[in-house]
Write a protein that holds these residues in place. Structure first.
Motif, PDB file in Angstrom:
ATOM      1  N   UNK A  45       0.143  13.339   5.870  1.00 44.30           N
ATOM      2  CA  UNK A  45      -0.801  12.693   5.555  1.00 44.30           C
ATOM      3  C   UNK A  45      -0.697  11.228   5.820  1.00 44.30           C
ATOM      4  N   UNK A  46       0.477  10.795   5.334  1.00 46.16           N
ATOM      5  CA  UNK A  46       0.717   9.227   5.644  1.00 46.16           C
ATOM      6  C   UNK A  46       0.690   8.583   6.851  1.00 46.16           C
ATOM      7  N   UNK A  47       1.292   9.669   7.658  1.00 41.85           N
ATOM      8  CA  UNK A  47       1.373   9.075   9.184  1.00 41.85           C
ATOM      9  C   UNK A  47       0.098   9.245   9.838  1.00 41.85           C
ATOM     10  N   UNK A  48      -0.928  10.083   9.393  1.00 39.79           N
ATOM     11  CA  UNK A  48      -2.443  10.145   9.758  1.00 39.79           C
ATOM     12  C   UNK A  48      -3.172   8.935   9.295  1.00 39.79           C
ATOM     13  N   UNK A  49      -2.988   8.457   8.112  1.00 41.40           N
ATOM     14  CA  UNK A  49      -3.691   7.099   7.712  1.00 41.40           C
ATOM     15  C   UNK A  49      -3.320   6.192   8.217  1.00 41.40           C
ATOM     16  N   UNK A  50      -1.846   5.829   8.671  1.00 39.69           N
ATOM     17  CA  UNK A  50      -1.499   4.561   9.027  1.00 39.69           C
ATOM     18  C   UNK A  50      -1.240   4.503  10.585  1.00 39.69           C
ATOM     19  N   UNK A  51      -1.113   5.504  11.160  1.00 38.47           N
ATOM     20  CA  UNK A  51      -0.624   5.545  12.708  1.00 38.47           C
ATOM     21  C   UNK A  51      -1.540   6.375  13.432  1.00 38.47           C
ATOM     22  N   UNK A  52      -2.293   7.169  13.148  1.00 36.43           N
ATOM     23  CA  UNK A  52      -3.147   7.856  13.925  1.00 36.43           C
ATOM     24  C   UNK A  52      -4.247   6.968  14.622  1.00 36.43           C
ATOM     25  N   UNK A  53      -4.362   6.749  15.855  1.00 38.07           N
ATOM     26  CA  UNK A  53      -5.071   5.780  16.578  1.00 38.07           C
ATOM     27  C   UNK A  53      -6.668   5.856  16.125  1.00 38.07           C
ATOM     28  N   UNK A  54      -6.910   6.764  15.523  1.00 41.03           N
ATOM     29  CA  UNK A  54      -8.554   7.054  15.150  1.00 41.03           C
ATOM     30  C   UNK A  54      -8.808   6.710  13.710  1.00 41.03           C
ATOM     31  N   UNK A  55      -7.657   6.698  13.095  1.00 40.27           N
ATOM     32  CA  UNK A  55      -8.002   6.330  11.705  1.00 40.27           C
ATOM     33  C   UNK A  55      -8.392   5.084  11.176  1.00 40.27           C
ATOM     34  N   UNK A  56      -9.156   4.908  10.314  1.00 42.26           N
ATOM     35  CA  UNK A  56      -9.658   3.500   9.981  1.00 42.26           C
ATOM     36  C   UNK A  56      -8.686   2.576   9.096  1.00 42.26           C
ATOM     37  N   UNK A 106       0.751  -1.147  -0.004  1.00 44.54           N
ATOM     38  CA  UNK A 106      -0.027   0.035   0.100  1.00 44.54           C
ATOM     39  C   UNK A 106       1.182   1.307   0.063  1.00 44.54           C
ATOM     40  N   UNK A 107       0.400   2.199  -0.524  1.00 47.57           N
ATOM     41  CA  UNK A 107       1.095   3.549  -0.304  1.00 47.57           C
ATOM     42  C   UNK A 107      -0.116   4.854  -0.145  1.00 47.57           C
ATOM     43  N   UNK A 108       0.315   5.766   0.249  1.00 53.39           N
ATOM     44  CA  UNK A 108      -0.520   6.878   0.203  1.00 53.39           C
ATOM     45  C   UNK A 108      -0.828   7.623  -0.858  1.00 53.39           C
ATOM     46  N   UNK A 109      -1.780   8.385  -1.200  1.00 53.03           N
ATOM     47  CA  UNK A 109      -2.048   8.745  -2.668  1.00 53.03           C
ATOM     48  C   UNK A 109      -1.614  10.186  -2.659  1.00 53.03           C
ATOM     49  N   UNK A 110      -1.084  10.679  -1.595  1.00 47.93           N
ATOM     50  CA  UNK A 110      -0.525  12.258  -1.535  1.00 47.93           C
ATOM     51  C   UNK A 110       0.851  11.974  -0.801  1.00 47.93           C
ATOM     52  N   UNK A 111       1.835  12.563  -1.376  1.00 48.12           N
ATOM     53  CA  UNK A 111       3.306  12.063  -0.965  1.00 48.12           C
ATOM     54  C   UNK A 111       3.657  13.119   0.203  1.00 48.12           C
ATOM     55  N   UNK A 112       2.745  13.138   1.376  1.00 46.51           N
ATOM     56  CA  UNK A 112       3.290  14.100   2.319  1.00 46.51           C
ATOM     57  C   UNK A 112       3.191  13.368   3.697  1.00 46.51           C
TER      58      UNK A 112
END
Length: 125
Positions: A55-66, A46-52
């Motif tokens: 954004x990437x850390x929010x997607x994969x490591x924010x405890x509230x992220x799906x 997988x990889x995020x759609x936005x190279x930031x």
């Protein structure tokens, strides 16, 4: 791509006495398993759609992220992610995300075993 990587991983683990049972499943079943978060290990590309990095850390490591498929939870990382989202200061953002990444890598939420370097490029003209 996951299958040959999984077989290599299984072979390497067998050399140190660890048996890994591989379960090849159809895509629909696989993504259900990913979103249900019930499997002890999943080979996932997988990889995020936005190279930031924020954004990437929010997607994969924010405890509230799906998309936090590893169910990672760390209050300091959550705070760093939140603070990063509230500033446009790129130097500060990179410092905060570098610290967050260091914490995540030290805590071992994921094991990065390969980077196949697949990128989407336009065909030469």
């Amino acid at each position: 791509m996951q299958e040959p990587i999984a077989i290599l991983y299984q072979t390497a683990l067998r050399e140190i006495g660890v048996e890994l049972e591989l379960k090849k499943v159809p895509a629909a079943t696989f993504y259900n398993a990913v979103s249900e978060r019930k499997q002890p290990m999943i080979f996932y590309v997988d990889s995020p759609w936005c190279p930031d990095v924020g954004y990437s850390m929010t997607l994969y490591f924010n405890s509230d992220s799906f998309v936090n498929y590893s169910n990672y939870k760390n209050d300091e990382v959550d705070k760093l992610i939140k603070d990063t989202s509230h500033t446009n200061d790129q130097k500060a953002r990179l410092e905060m995300m570098t610290k967050a990444q260091d914490i995540v890598m030290f805590r071992g939420a994921w094991v990065f075993i390969s980077y196949p370097a697949i990128t989407s490029r336009a065909a030469p003209t």
